[in-house]
Design an enzyme around this catalytic site. Structure first.
Site, mmCIF file in Angstrom:
data_model
loop_
_atom_site.group_PDB
_atom_site.id
_atom_site.type_symbol
_atom_site.label_atom_id
_atom_site.label_comp_id
_atom_site.label_asym_id
_atom_site.label_seq_id
_atom_site.Cartn_x
_atom_site.Cartn_y
_atom_site.Cartn_z
ATOM 1 N N ASP A 191 -0.200 5.077 0.988
ATOM 2 C CA ASP A 191 -0.442 6.098 2.001
ATOM 3 C C ASP A 191 -0.410 5.508 3.410
ATOM 4 O OD1 ASP A 191 -0.844 8.060 -0.007
ATOM 5 O OD2 ASP A 191 -2.868 7.287 -0.315
ATOM 6 N N ASP A 204 0.868 -1.164 0.000
ATOM 7 C CA ASP A 204 0.000 0.000 0.000
ATOM 8 C C ASP A 204 0.913 1.225 0.000
ATOM 9 O OD1 ASP A 204 -2.453 1.517 0.332
ATOM 10 O OD2 ASP A 204 -1.851 1.795 2.420
#
Length: 226
Positions: free
Chosen positions: A10, A8
């Site tokens: 953020d 991922d």
């Protein structure tokens, strides 16, 4: 057999939410109505943190904002955004984690709910070639129309995007000796549950509780704020 390392973006590889910060940046430079945009942006961000965000509704809002400007203007603003917001947020610890997988010869992919316009230059800055992200539609002149191509790349949608990417590569998840996924959010539990080696990375409270229940490893990249 090589390994697949999924990340991922953020709050996982960077200690900020790039989508939210892009919106705040647009407000600061006067590209959008600051009061109205900030209110809606904050509401969507709170929904994301709570796991109640409607990804299509949010993406239509975010991509609709991009569609108000031509690509040349957006690119100029994004270069400024990278310099002022993203570069200061890049951390040695994240580069070290990526390098560990790179040195092992692993296939590395960033898979994020944020749209490709915002995230492609960030993936490039991190040295990651493969990016799976929400795909904005563009017209014949290369300008963003405000529409989304395909499904959102969030929640279970990350599995859909990953499967499509693997099919285009002529591969399946089982072709990899190990599959890792690093994420901070409970929204990514579907994909975390699919890979052979899930890693809760800088996890929020909901993901931390789930990771502890499942005995998943927990990694904190930004504790030293390097």
């Amino acid at each position: 057999m090589i390994n697949l390392a999924l990340f991922d973006l953020d709050h996982t590889l960077i200690p900020i939410d790039s989508d939210y910060e892009w919106g705040q940046f647009l407000c600061r430079i006067g590209a959008v109505d600051a009061d109205e945009f900030s209110r809606r942006n904050a509401d969507f961000y709170a929904q994301y943190q709570q796991g109640t965000l409607d990804p299509v509704e949010y993406l239509e809002f975010a991509l609709g904002t991009l569609a108000a400007f031509d690509q040349a203007q957006l690119n100029a603003w994004h270069a400024q955004f990278m310099q002022e917001v993203i570069q200061p947020a890049l951390r040695t610890s994240a580069f070290d984690l990526l390098k560990k997988h790179q040195d092992h010869g692993d296939e590395i992919v960033i898979i994020t709910a944020t749209n490709r316009f915002v995230t492609a230059p960030i993936a490039q800055a991190l040295g990651v070639k493969h990016l799976l992200a929400a795909e904005p539609e563009v017209d014949g002149n290369g300008n963003i129309t405000g529409k989304l191509i395909g499904v959102p790349s969030s929640g279970a949608g990350k599995i859909t995007h990953l499967q499509h990417w693997l099919q285009n590569q002529g591969r399946q998840l089982d072709d990899f000796e190990r599959s890792y996924f690093y994420s901070d959010s409970q929204n990514d539990i579907p994909l975390l549950s699919l890979v052979s080696h899930p890693v809760a990375t800088n996890p929020n409270a909901l993901l931390l509780a789930h990771a502890q229940e499942k005995a998943w490893p927990v990694l904190y990249l930004f504790e030293n704020n390097d």
